[in-house]
Design a protein around this motif. Structure first.
Motif, PDB file in Angstrom:
ATOM      1  N   PRO A 114       4.547   0.522  -3.936  1.00 18.31           N
ATOM      2  CA  PRO A 114       3.617  -0.282  -4.756  1.00 18.31           C
ATOM      3  C   PRO A 114       4.019  -0.330  -6.220  1.00 18.31           C
ATOM      4  CG  PRO A 114       2.664   1.420  -3.300  1.00 18.31           C
ATOM      5  CD  PRO A 114       4.040   1.636  -3.271  1.00 18.31           C
ATOM      6  N   CYS A 115       3.434  -1.158  -6.995  1.00 22.84           N
ATOM      7  CA  CYS A 115       3.673  -1.321  -8.347  1.00 22.84           C
ATOM      8  C   CYS A 115       2.639  -2.245  -9.008  1.00 22.84           C
ATOM      9  CB  CYS A 115       5.212  -2.090  -8.599  1.00 22.84           C
ATOM     10  SG  CYS A 115       5.526  -2.541 -10.377  1.00 22.84           S
ATOM     11  N   SER A 116       2.178  -1.811  -9.968  1.00 28.05           N
ATOM     12  CA  SER A 116       1.267  -2.615 -10.707  1.00 28.05           C
ATOM     13  C   SER A 116       1.614  -3.746 -11.768  1.00 28.05           C
ATOM     14  CB  SER A 116       0.272  -1.717 -11.265  1.00 28.05           C
ATOM     15  OG  SER A 116       0.687  -1.000 -12.270  1.00 28.05           O
ATOM     16  N   ASN A 117       2.821  -3.728 -12.243  1.00 26.15           N
ATOM     17  CA  ASN A 117       3.539  -4.598 -13.362  1.00 26.15           C
ATOM     18  C   ASN A 117       4.128  -5.809 -12.655  1.00 26.15           C
ATOM     19  OD1 ASN A 117       2.784  -2.552 -14.805  1.00 26.15           O
ATOM     20  ND2 ASN A 117       4.638  -1.524 -14.619  1.00 26.15           N
ATOM     21  N   GLY A 118       3.720  -6.533 -11.790  1.00 23.84           N
ATOM     22  CA  GLY A 118       4.394  -7.661 -10.988  1.00 23.84           C
ATOM     23  C   GLY A 118       5.573  -7.258 -10.155  1.00 23.84           C
ATOM     24  N   LYS A 120       0.948  -1.267  -0.055  1.00 23.69           N
ATOM     25  CA  LYS A 120       0.078  -0.204   0.051  1.00 23.69           C
ATOM     26  C   LYS A 120       0.948   1.328   0.039  1.00 23.69           C
ATOM     27  CE  LYS A 120      -3.646  -2.249   2.388  1.00 23.69           C
ATOM     28  NZ  LYS A 120      -4.505  -2.216   3.698  1.00 23.69           N
ATOM     29  N   THR A 121       1.940   1.196   0.437  1.00 21.52           N
ATOM     30  CA  THR A 121       2.695   2.408   0.822  1.00 21.52           C
ATOM     31  C   THR A 121       4.477   2.137   0.503  1.00 21.52           C
ATOM     32  OG1 THR A 121       3.091   4.279   2.144  1.00 21.52           O
ATOM     33  CG2 THR A 121       3.174   2.382   3.322  1.00 21.52           C
ATOM     34  N   ASP A 159       2.713 -13.957  -0.549  1.00 14.42           N
ATOM     35  CA  ASP A 159       1.775 -13.752  -1.594  1.00 14.42           C
ATOM     36  C   ASP A 159       1.812 -12.146  -2.053  1.00 14.42           C
ATOM     37  OD1 ASP A 159      -0.301 -14.632  -3.418  1.00 14.42           O
ATOM     38  OD2 ASP A 159      -1.937 -13.837  -2.179  1.00 14.42           O
ATOM     39  N   VAL A 160       2.982 -11.658  -2.425  1.00 16.34           N
ATOM     40  CA  VAL A 160       3.167 -10.365  -2.926  1.00 16.34           C
ATOM     41  C   VAL A 160       3.246 -10.667  -4.555  1.00 16.34           C
ATOM     42  CG1 VAL A 160       4.636  -8.527  -2.853  1.00 16.34           C
ATOM     43  CG2 VAL A 160       4.128  -9.661  -0.813  1.00 16.34           C
ATOM     44  N   LYS A 161       2.286 -10.088  -5.127  1.00 15.98           N
ATOM     45  CA  LYS A 161       2.502 -10.138  -6.625  1.00 15.98           C
ATOM     46  C   LYS A 161       2.745  -9.059  -7.100  1.00 15.98           C
ATOM     47  CE  LYS A 161      -0.757 -14.008  -6.696  1.00 15.98           C
ATOM     48  NZ  LYS A 161      -1.676 -14.208  -5.748  1.00 15.98           N
ATOM     49  N   ASN A 162       2.488  -7.724  -6.675  1.00  9.25           N
ATOM     50  CA  ASN A 162       3.178  -6.503  -7.366  1.00  9.25           C
ATOM     51  C   ASN A 162       3.703  -5.687  -6.338  1.00  9.25           C
ATOM     52  OD1 ASN A 162       1.663  -6.719  -9.947  1.00  9.25           O
ATOM     53  ND2 ASN A 162      -0.152  -6.939  -8.575  1.00  9.25           N
ATOM     54  N   ALA A 163       5.089  -5.519  -6.807  1.00  5.69           N
ATOM     55  CA  ALA A 163       5.888  -4.359  -5.861  1.00  5.69           C
ATOM     56  C   ALA A 163       7.031  -4.186  -6.569  1.00  5.69           C
ATOM     57  CB  ALA A 163       6.070  -5.338  -4.661  1.00  5.69           C
ATOM     58  N   LYS A 164       7.786  -2.954  -6.180  1.00  5.65           N
ATOM     59  CA  LYS A 164       9.155  -2.770  -6.829  1.00  5.65           C
ATOM     60  C   LYS A 164      10.012  -2.748  -5.401  1.00  5.65           C
ATOM     61  CE  LYS A 164      11.791   0.787  -9.144  1.00  5.65           C
ATOM     62  NZ  LYS A 164      11.665   2.042  -9.925  1.00  5.65           N
TER      63      LYS A 164
END
Length: 92
Positions: free
Chosen positions: A23-27, A4-5, A56-61
């Motif tokens: 957060p990231c929306s690209n995997g 989230k942050t 179960d983290v699928k989207n993050a940088k």
């Protein structure tokens, strides 16, 4: 688990690892800089990715600066930064 942050965990001290997550929306995007890249770079990445999968983290940088941390330290720093960024307590 949703990131989230932006959050950080760890230090730049010897035998530790500094991890910043946002957060990231690209995997999963993973940037790793390591003082032991030649010897252990792939293992550092594998431990980070395995821990993300377990949680179960699928989207993050993630931007990582490794100073020679051992696997349990890497795993605990990843868990801490995910807990902070997801604003959820992780029960281990």
């Amino acid at each position: 688990m949703e990131i989230k942050t932006k959050a950080v965990a760890g230090t730049l001290e010897s035998s530790d690892i500094y991890i910043m997550i946002e957060p990231c929306s690209n995997g999963i995007e993973l940037e790793v800089e390591s003082v032991v890249e030649g010897q252990y770079g792939e293992e550092v990445r594998a431990v980070i990715l395995e821990t993300l999968k377990e949680l179960d983290v699928k989207n993050a940088k993630l931007i990582v600066n490794d100073k020679g941390a051992i696997d349990p330290v890497i795993r605990s720093r990843v868990q801490t930064v995910i807990s902070r960024a997801s604003q959820q307590k992780i029960g281990f």
